[in-house]
Motif scaffolding. Structure first.
Motif, PDB file in Angstrom:
ATOM      1  N   ASN A   1       1.040  -1.376  -0.114  1.00  0.00           N
ATOM      2  CA  ASN A   1       0.168   0.198  -0.100  1.00  0.00           C
ATOM      3  C   ASN A   1       0.679   1.268   0.094  1.00  0.00           C
ATOM      4  OD1 ASN A   1      -1.315   2.342   0.972  1.00  0.00           O
ATOM      5  ND2 ASN A   1      -2.823   0.906   2.195  1.00  0.00           N
ATOM      6  N   ILE A   2       0.657   2.044  -0.590  1.00  0.00           N
ATOM      7  CA  ILE A   2       1.660   3.216  -0.899  1.00  0.00           C
ATOM      8  C   ILE A   2       1.797   4.166   0.340  1.00  0.00           C
ATOM      9  CG2 ILE A   2       1.876   3.334  -3.259  1.00  0.00           C
ATOM     10  CD1 ILE A   2       0.317   5.947  -3.164  1.00  0.00           C
ATOM     11  N   LEU A   3       0.715   4.017   1.411  1.00  0.00           N
ATOM     12  CA  LEU A   3       0.614   4.999   2.529  1.00  0.00           C
ATOM     13  C   LEU A   3       1.599   4.383   3.283  1.00  0.00           C
ATOM     14  CD1 LEU A   3      -3.170   5.756   3.414  1.00  0.00           C
ATOM     15  CD2 LEU A   3      -1.307   7.301   2.328  1.00  0.00           C
ATOM     16  N   PRO A   4       2.479   5.263   4.234  1.00  0.00           N
ATOM     17  CA  PRO A   4       3.521   4.875   5.156  1.00  0.00           C
ATOM     18  C   PRO A   4       2.748   4.769   6.096  1.00  0.00           C
ATOM     19  CG  PRO A   4       3.593   7.331   4.713  1.00  0.00           C
ATOM     20  CD  PRO A   4       2.691   6.641   3.616  1.00  0.00           C
ATOM     21  N   ARG A   5       3.339   4.021   7.370  1.00  0.00           N
ATOM     22  CA  ARG A   5       2.562   3.585   8.543  1.00  0.00           C
ATOM     23  C   ARG A   5       3.140   4.368   9.743  1.00  0.00           C
ATOM     24  NH1 ARG A   5       0.351   1.167   4.820  1.00  0.00           N
ATOM     25  NH2 ARG A   5      -0.684  -0.720   5.017  1.00  0.00           N
ATOM     26  N   PRO A   6       2.575   5.095  10.589  1.00  0.00           N
ATOM     27  CA  PRO A   6       3.057   5.934  11.653  1.00  0.00           C
ATOM     28  C   PRO A   6       3.386   5.089  12.930  1.00  0.00           C
ATOM     29  CG  PRO A   6       0.671   6.290  11.562  1.00  0.00           C
ATOM     30  CD  PRO A   6       0.959   5.381  10.393  1.00  0.00           C
ATOM     31  N   LEU A   7       4.518   5.276  13.398  1.00  0.00           N
ATOM     32  CA  LEU A   7       4.809   4.832  14.536  1.00  0.00           C
ATOM     33  C   LEU A   7       5.675   5.627  15.671  1.00  0.00           C
ATOM     34  CD1 LEU A   7       6.532   1.047  13.613  1.00  0.00           C
ATOM     35  CD2 LEU A   7       4.033   1.671  14.405  1.00  0.00           C
ATOM     36  N   SER A   8       5.279   5.545  16.931  1.00  0.00           N
ATOM     37  CA  SER A   8       5.862   6.476  17.756  1.00  0.00           C
ATOM     38  C   SER A   8       7.364   6.085  18.014  1.00  0.00           C
ATOM     39  CB  SER A   8       5.226   6.434  19.209  1.00  0.00           C
ATOM     40  OG  SER A   8       3.803   6.645  19.063  1.00  0.00           O
ATOM     41  N   ILE A   9       8.140   7.114  18.378  1.00  0.00           N
ATOM     42  CA  ILE A   9       9.703   6.948  18.482  1.00  0.00           C
ATOM     43  C   ILE A   9       9.620   6.722  20.102  1.00  0.00           C
ATOM     44  CG2 ILE A   9      11.907   7.683  18.346  1.00  0.00           C
ATOM     45  CD1 ILE A   9      10.942   9.350  15.957  1.00  0.00           C
ATOM     46  N   CYS A  10      10.061   5.544  20.537  1.00  0.00           N
ATOM     47  CA  CYS A  10      10.021   5.182  21.979  1.00  0.00           C
ATOM     48  C   CYS A  10      11.443   5.770  22.681  1.00  0.00           C
ATOM     49  CB  CYS A  10      10.080   3.612  21.994  1.00  0.00           C
ATOM     50  SG  CYS A  10      10.360   3.153  23.597  1.00  0.00           S
ATOM     51  N   GLN A  11      12.303   5.595  21.754  1.00  0.00           N
ATOM     52  CA  GLN A  11      13.844   6.127  22.363  1.00  0.00           C
ATOM     53  C   GLN A  11      14.648   6.774  21.260  1.00  0.00           C
ATOM     54  OE1 GLN A  11      14.618   2.866  25.105  1.00  0.00           O
ATOM     55  NE2 GLN A  11      15.584   4.189  26.148  1.00  0.00           N
ATOM     56  N   ALA A  12      15.393   7.688  21.513  1.00  0.00           N
ATOM     57  CA  ALA A  12      16.259   8.225  20.524  1.00  0.00           C
ATOM     58  C   ALA A  12      17.518   8.204  21.237  1.00  0.00           C
ATOM     59  CB  ALA A  12      15.872   9.538  19.859  1.00  0.00           C
ATOM     60  N   ALA A  13      18.670   7.485  20.981  1.00  0.00           N
ATOM     61  CA  ALA A  13      19.836   7.996  21.604  1.00  0.00           C
ATOM     62  C   ALA A  13      20.877   7.213  21.025  1.00  0.00           C
ATOM     63  CB  ALA A  13      19.777   6.969  23.173  1.00  0.00           C
ATOM     64  N   LEU A  14      22.085   8.029  20.915  1.00  0.00           N
ATOM     65  CA  LEU A  14      23.587   7.428  20.556  1.00  0.00           C
ATOM     66  C   LEU A  14      23.388   7.021  18.886  1.00  0.00           C
ATOM     67  CD1 LEU A  14      24.766   5.714  23.577  1.00  0.00           C
ATOM     68  CD2 LEU A  14      25.272   7.965  22.783  1.00  0.00           C
ATOM     69  N   GLY A  15      22.600   7.664  18.128  1.00  0.00           N
ATOM     70  CA  GLY A  15      22.478   7.597  16.574  1.00  0.00           C
ATOM     71  C   GLY A  15      21.092   6.598  16.442  1.00  0.00           C
ATOM     72  N   ASN A  16      20.493   6.026  17.323  1.00  0.00           N
ATOM     73  CA  ASN A  16      19.649   4.804  17.281  1.00  0.00           C
ATOM     74  C   ASN A  16      18.069   5.406  17.441  1.00  0.00           C
ATOM     75  OD1 ASN A  16      21.590   3.336  16.660  1.00  0.00           O
ATOM     76  ND2 ASN A  16      21.787   2.332  18.475  1.00  0.00           N
ATOM     77  N   LEU A  17      17.141   4.991  16.775  1.00  0.00           N
ATOM     78  CA  LEU A  17      15.872   5.344  17.083  1.00  0.00           C
ATOM     79  C   LEU A  17      15.386   3.807  17.750  1.00  0.00           C
ATOM     80  CD1 LEU A  17      14.483   7.101  14.129  1.00  0.00           C
ATOM     81  CD2 LEU A  17      15.298   7.858  16.259  1.00  0.00           C
ATOM     82  N   ARG A  18      14.455   3.705  18.604  1.00  0.00           N
ATOM     83  CA  ARG A  18      14.051   2.565  18.997  1.00  0.00           C
ATOM     84  C   ARG A  18      12.606   2.680  19.191  1.00  0.00           C
ATOM     85  NH1 ARG A  18      13.520   0.665  25.275  1.00  0.00           N
ATOM     86  NH2 ARG A  18      13.067  -1.702  24.863  1.00  0.00           N
ATOM     87  N   LEU A  19      11.744   1.808  18.363  1.00  0.00           N
ATOM     88  CA  LEU A  19      10.297   1.729  17.977  1.00  0.00           C
ATOM     89  C   LEU A  19       9.737   0.622  18.318  1.00  0.00           C
ATOM     90  CD1 LEU A  19      11.692   3.455  15.704  1.00  0.00           C
ATOM     91  CD2 LEU A  19       9.621   3.329  14.632  1.00  0.00           C
ATOM     92  N   ILE A  20       8.519   0.463  19.208  1.00  0.00           N
ATOM     93  CA  ILE A  20       7.944  -0.735  19.415  1.00  0.00           C
ATOM     94  C   ILE A  20       6.486  -0.778  18.677  1.00  0.00           C
ATOM     95  CG2 ILE A  20       7.061  -2.180  21.444  1.00  0.00           C
ATOM     96  CD1 ILE A  20       9.961  -1.537  22.044  1.00  0.00           C
ATOM     97  N   TYR A  21       6.357  -1.842  18.032  1.00  0.00           N
ATOM     98  CA  TYR A  21       5.072  -1.913  17.244  1.00  0.00           C
ATOM     99  C   TYR A  21       4.116  -3.400  17.376  1.00  0.00           C
ATOM    100  CZ  TYR A  21       7.688  -4.383  13.771  1.00  0.00           C
ATOM    101  OH  TYR A  21       8.317  -5.526  13.178  1.00  0.00           O
ATOM    102  N   LYS A  22       3.025  -3.109  17.198  1.00  0.00           N
ATOM    103  CA  LYS A  22       1.918  -4.183  17.336  1.00  0.00           C
ATOM    104  C   LYS A  22       1.800  -4.709  15.884  1.00  0.00           C
ATOM    105  CE  LYS A  22      -1.976  -6.027  19.565  1.00  0.00           C
ATOM    106  NZ  LYS A  22      -2.856  -5.615  20.714  1.00  0.00           N
ATOM    107  N   THR A  23       1.697  -5.978  15.759  1.00  0.00           N
ATOM    108  CA  THR A  23       1.200  -6.444  14.272  1.00  0.00           C
ATOM    109  C   THR A  23      -0.173  -6.542  14.499  1.00  0.00           C
ATOM    110  OG1 THR A  23       1.708  -8.680  14.895  1.00  0.00           O
ATOM    111  CG2 THR A  23       3.414  -7.587  13.561  1.00  0.00           C
ATOM    112  N   VAL A  24      -0.900  -5.629  13.491  1.00  0.00           N
ATOM    113  CA  VAL A  24      -2.201  -5.493  13.583  1.00  0.00           C
ATOM    114  C   VAL A  24      -2.884  -5.788  12.036  1.00  0.00           C
ATOM    115  CG1 VAL A  24      -2.634  -4.129  15.432  1.00  0.00           C
ATOM    116  CG2 VAL A  24      -2.514  -3.331  13.213  1.00  0.00           C
ATOM    117  N   GLY A  25      -2.037  -5.676  10.880  1.00  0.00           N
ATOM    118  CA  GLY A  25      -2.519  -5.635   9.666  1.00  0.00           C
ATOM    119  C   GLY A  25      -1.514  -5.971   8.661  1.00  0.00           C
TER     120      GLY A  25
END
Ligand code: FAD
Length: 254
Positions: free
Chosen positions: A47-71
């Protein structure tokens, strides 16, 4: 704000239907405020639409995301492997206010997957924050150790009583805050019924509260008007004017 291809450092299952995604994003991480989100572009015809996910943590060059598989989109995301590249647009949204007044109690309230954008906020206010998290059952609890490391005032409620307080998180909040008359600020994210309850609690107690809203969205930066919400100032775009709004400006549908 540019679309960037970043490298996946980790994409692993941490609970039933819940995944942790660690991205190496050296051009992005240092610009992220607590409560902001990323748009994740999934290719291969999903699907061409991107999916939004919150940024849980951002540190030392990294982004940590936590997501639930719903679709389809989140399931496709769970198939990405360490070393793969993925396109993201971030940081997006306004984020929570982070100016700190030590004379206030900072009350963080989260429900379900909505606890994700609250971790960084709790970490920012280290030691001066009380965190209340609600989940359906013990198996659905996420980020418990992370929040416990950020504050000694962590309370967890489960609807079925399988862990912590038995019942609704708002009942717990009401009980715990009944004895304190310190001025306070509330920050909340979670399902709509939780946000409505926080709005009503804040109004009854003359308390400033911020709600992070989630609506289905398209672009993520205000161009497509796919995620509007009714407020006392007219319709606002959740992705650009929010996701964080003052509780008393949001008008929830009946
Ligand atoms: C600002 C923002 C931050 C978010 N942060 C997170 C996060 O940190 N972790 C996480 O797991 N999820 C988060 N979500 C929800 C996530 O974006 C959706 O679950 C995802 O886009 C679903 O895509 P899909 O293709 O897997 O499912 P779809 O096939 O698109 O949908 C599957 C089901 O999920 C519902 N759904 C889809 N999008 C949303 C939405 N935005 N809000 C409520 N229900 C939805 C659909 O109605 C449908 O029932 C966030 C959403 C927003 C708007």
């Amino acid at each position: 704000m540019e679309l960037e291809t970043v490298k996946i450092l980790k994409n692993r299952k941490i609970a039933e239907d819940i995944y942790e995604l660690l991205l190496y994003a050296p051009n992005i991480w240092h610009r992220v405020l607590p409560g902001q989100f990323a748009e994740i572009y999934l290719e291969n015809g999903i699907n061409i639409l991107p999916r939004p996910l919150s940024i849980c943590q951002a540190a030392l060059g990294n982004l940590r995301l936590i997501y639930k598989t719903v679709g389809d989109g989140t399931r496709r995301l769970s198939e990405f492997r360490e070393g793969d590249g993925i396109r993201i647009l971030a940081p997006l949204g306004n984020g929570f206010p982070v100016d700190f007044d030590a004379s206030y109690e900072h009350i963080v309230i989260g429900g379900g997957i909505g606890v994700v954008p609250l971790l960084r906020l709790a970490q920012t206010r280290r030691g001066d924050v009380r965190v209340f998290l609600g989940f359906r059952a013990k198996e659905q609890i996420i980020l418990r150790e992370d929040f416990a490391a950020a504050t000694e005032h962590l309370r967890i409620a489960t609807d079925d009583g399988s862990y912590g307080y038995h019942g609704n998180i708002i009942s717990l909040v009401k009980e715990e805050l009944a004895d304190s008359d310190k001025p306070r600020v509330i920050y909340a994210c979670g399902p709509k019924p939780l946000l409505r309850a926080v709005q009503s609690f804040a109004a009854k107690n003359n308390t400033l509260a911020y709600l992070s809203l989630e609506e289905r969205m398209g672009c993520g930066f205000g161009a497509c008007i796919g995620c509007v919400v009714k407020t006392v100032h007219g319709y606002k775009k959740v992705c650009k004017d929010g996701t964080v709004f003052l509780a008393d400006e949001v008008i929830f549908d009946e």
